[in-house]
Design a protein around this motif. Structure first.
Motif, PDB file in Angstrom:
ATOM      1  N   VAL A 118       0.835  -1.205   0.000  1.00  0.00           N
ATOM      2  CA  VAL A 118       0.000   0.000   0.000  1.00  0.00           C
ATOM      3  C   VAL A 118       0.870   1.256   0.000  1.00  0.00           C
ATOM      4  O   VAL A 118       0.596   2.223  -0.730  1.00  0.00           O
ATOM      5  N   LEU A 119       1.933   1.257   0.791  1.00  0.00           N
ATOM      6  CA  LEU A 119       2.818   2.420   0.826  1.00  0.00           C
ATOM      7  C   LEU A 119       3.532   2.612  -0.508  1.00  0.00           C
ATOM      8  O   LEU A 119       3.742   3.752  -0.946  1.00  0.00           O
ATOM      9  N   ALA A 120       3.889   1.526  -1.180  1.00  0.00           N
ATOM     10  CA  ALA A 120       4.532   1.636  -2.487  1.00  0.00           C
ATOM     11  C   ALA A 120       3.568   2.191  -3.533  1.00  0.00           C
ATOM     12  O   ALA A 120       3.961   2.983  -4.401  1.00  0.00           O
ATOM     13  N   HIS A 136      -4.019   6.244  -5.429  1.00  0.00           N
ATOM     14  CA  HIS A 136      -4.829   5.950  -4.256  1.00  0.00           C
ATOM     15  C   HIS A 136      -5.117   4.459  -4.231  1.00  0.00           C
ATOM     16  O   HIS A 136      -5.668   3.914  -5.187  1.00  0.00           O
ATOM     17  N   PRO A 137      -4.747   3.751  -3.145  1.00  0.00           N
ATOM     18  CA  PRO A 137      -4.972   2.301  -3.079  1.00  0.00           C
ATOM     19  C   PRO A 137      -6.329   1.963  -2.465  1.00  0.00           C
ATOM     20  O   PRO A 137      -6.625   2.373  -1.336  1.00  0.00           O
ATOM     21  N   HIS A 138      -7.129   1.239  -3.192  1.00  0.00           N
ATOM     22  CA  HIS A 138      -8.397   0.732  -2.657  1.00  0.00           C
ATOM     23  C   HIS A 138      -8.190  -0.749  -2.343  1.00  0.00           C
ATOM     24  O   HIS A 138      -7.912  -1.551  -3.239  1.00  0.00           O
ATOM     25  N   VAL A 139      -8.295  -1.115  -1.064  1.00  0.00           N
ATOM     26  CA  VAL A 139      -7.987  -2.475  -0.623  1.00  0.00           C
ATOM     27  C   VAL A 139      -9.281  -3.247  -0.381  1.00  0.00           C
ATOM     28  O   VAL A 139     -10.177  -2.762   0.316  1.00  0.00           O
ATOM     29  N   VAL A 140      -9.345  -4.439  -0.957  1.00  0.00           N
ATOM     30  CA  VAL A 140     -10.500  -5.325  -0.797  1.00  0.00           C
ATOM     31  C   VAL A 140     -10.012  -6.625  -0.176  1.00  0.00           C
ATOM     32  O   VAL A 140      -8.983  -7.177  -0.591  1.00  0.00           O
ATOM     33  N   ALA A 160      -5.937 -10.395  -0.173  1.00  0.00           N
ATOM     34  CA  ALA A 160      -6.281  -8.995  -0.388  1.00  0.00           C
ATOM     35  C   ALA A 160      -5.976  -8.600  -1.824  1.00  0.00           C
ATOM     36  O   ALA A 160      -5.089  -9.166  -2.465  1.00  0.00           O
ATOM     37  N   VAL A 161      -6.734  -7.619  -2.297  1.00  0.00           N
ATOM     38  CA  VAL A 161      -6.490  -7.014  -3.600  1.00  0.00           C
ATOM     39  C   VAL A 161      -6.340  -5.518  -3.392  1.00  0.00           C
ATOM     40  O   VAL A 161      -7.193  -4.884  -2.756  1.00  0.00           O
ATOM     41  N   VAL A 162      -5.246  -4.958  -3.898  1.00  0.00           N
ATOM     42  CA  VAL A 162      -4.993  -3.523  -3.818  1.00  0.00           C
ATOM     43  C   VAL A 162      -5.152  -2.953  -5.217  1.00  0.00           C
ATOM     44  O   VAL A 162      -4.363  -3.268  -6.112  1.00  0.00           O
TER      45      VAL A 162
END
Length: 230
Positions: free
Chosen positions: A66-68, A75-79, A91-93
């Motif tokens: 996520v930081l990368a 913008h990272p949307h995490v599922v 997880a999917v980023v």
């Protein structure tokens, strides 16, 4: 659109720097289009029968991913898929839009490549580090942080690992030693006692010792390989 080579390399490199609390690296990555897929790999062991250490390690890798993505200007949307729908997919980023990284994100990303810090500090100054919904970094005093989640399912363990790694990076960015203690979470009596003593409203996933050396054998080692499958 796909990740460009620099973005993909940065994501893979950052994930490969994540700590490993289990006997081997328990995760793998796949990069497709503008998404990063984090998979669980390997099996539980006699030392880690419930797989807590493995999921906490996967969470640390997720924090780095996520930081990368943030560092790359997305913008990272995490599922978090359900266990039943995708047993191996944790997880999917997805990079859903362009968004410049804020200074805090840049500081945490920079800390990925810094050496472990050795300075003293106050655990109460690190509660801000976790950006994960359903998690809290609760100071138990000057030298202890506990990661609490609202639930106790697979995504909660992964988010707990991400949160404790965020605290490690926050400490590292300011020169403060933050050493995770994860193995105690296997002991149900330890978890129950911690909840009772501190009146915690949630599930402890890990402890971190701030500004002091933790018990022998509780800390992580770094993943030896950060190559993604693409």
């Amino acid at each position: 659109m796909r990740w460009n080579p620099a973005e993909a390399a940065g994501i893979v490199e950052a994930a490969g720097e994540a700590p490993v609390y289990s006997e081997d690296r328990p995760w793998s990555l796949e990069l497709h289009n503008r998404s990063v897929y984090l998979f669980a790999r390997g099996h539980t062991s006699e030392h880690d029968p419930l797989g807590f250490d493995r999921l906490l390690s996967c969470g640390a890798a997720l924090e780095h991913v996520v930081l990368a993505v943030r560092h790359a200007g997305w913008h990272p949307h995490v599922v978090f898929p359900t266990d039943q729908a995708s047993p191996g997919l944790l997880a999917v980023v997805r990079a859903d839009r362009r968004e410049p990284a804020d200074p805090q994100d840049l500081d945490l990303h920079r800390a990925i490549r810094l050496a472990e810090a050795t300075g003293t500090g106050d655990a109460r100054a690190l509660g801000w580090a976790s950006h994960w919904a359903g998690t809290e970094l609760r100071a138990l005093g000057e030298h202890e942080l506990v990661v609490i989640t609202t639930g106790d399912r697979r995504p909660d363990h992964v988010r707990g690992g991400a949160a404790v790694q965020a605290a490690v990076l926050a400490g590292r960015s300011t020169g403060v030693a933050v050493r995770p203690v994860v193995h105690l979470v296997h002991r149900r009596e330890w978890r129950a006692g911690l909840v009772e003593r501190h009146e915690l409203a949630g599930f402890p996933q890990a402890l971190a010792v701030v500004g002091a050396k933790g018990p022998a054998g509780t800390g992580p080692r770094t993943a030896s390989c950060g190559r993604a499958d693409s």
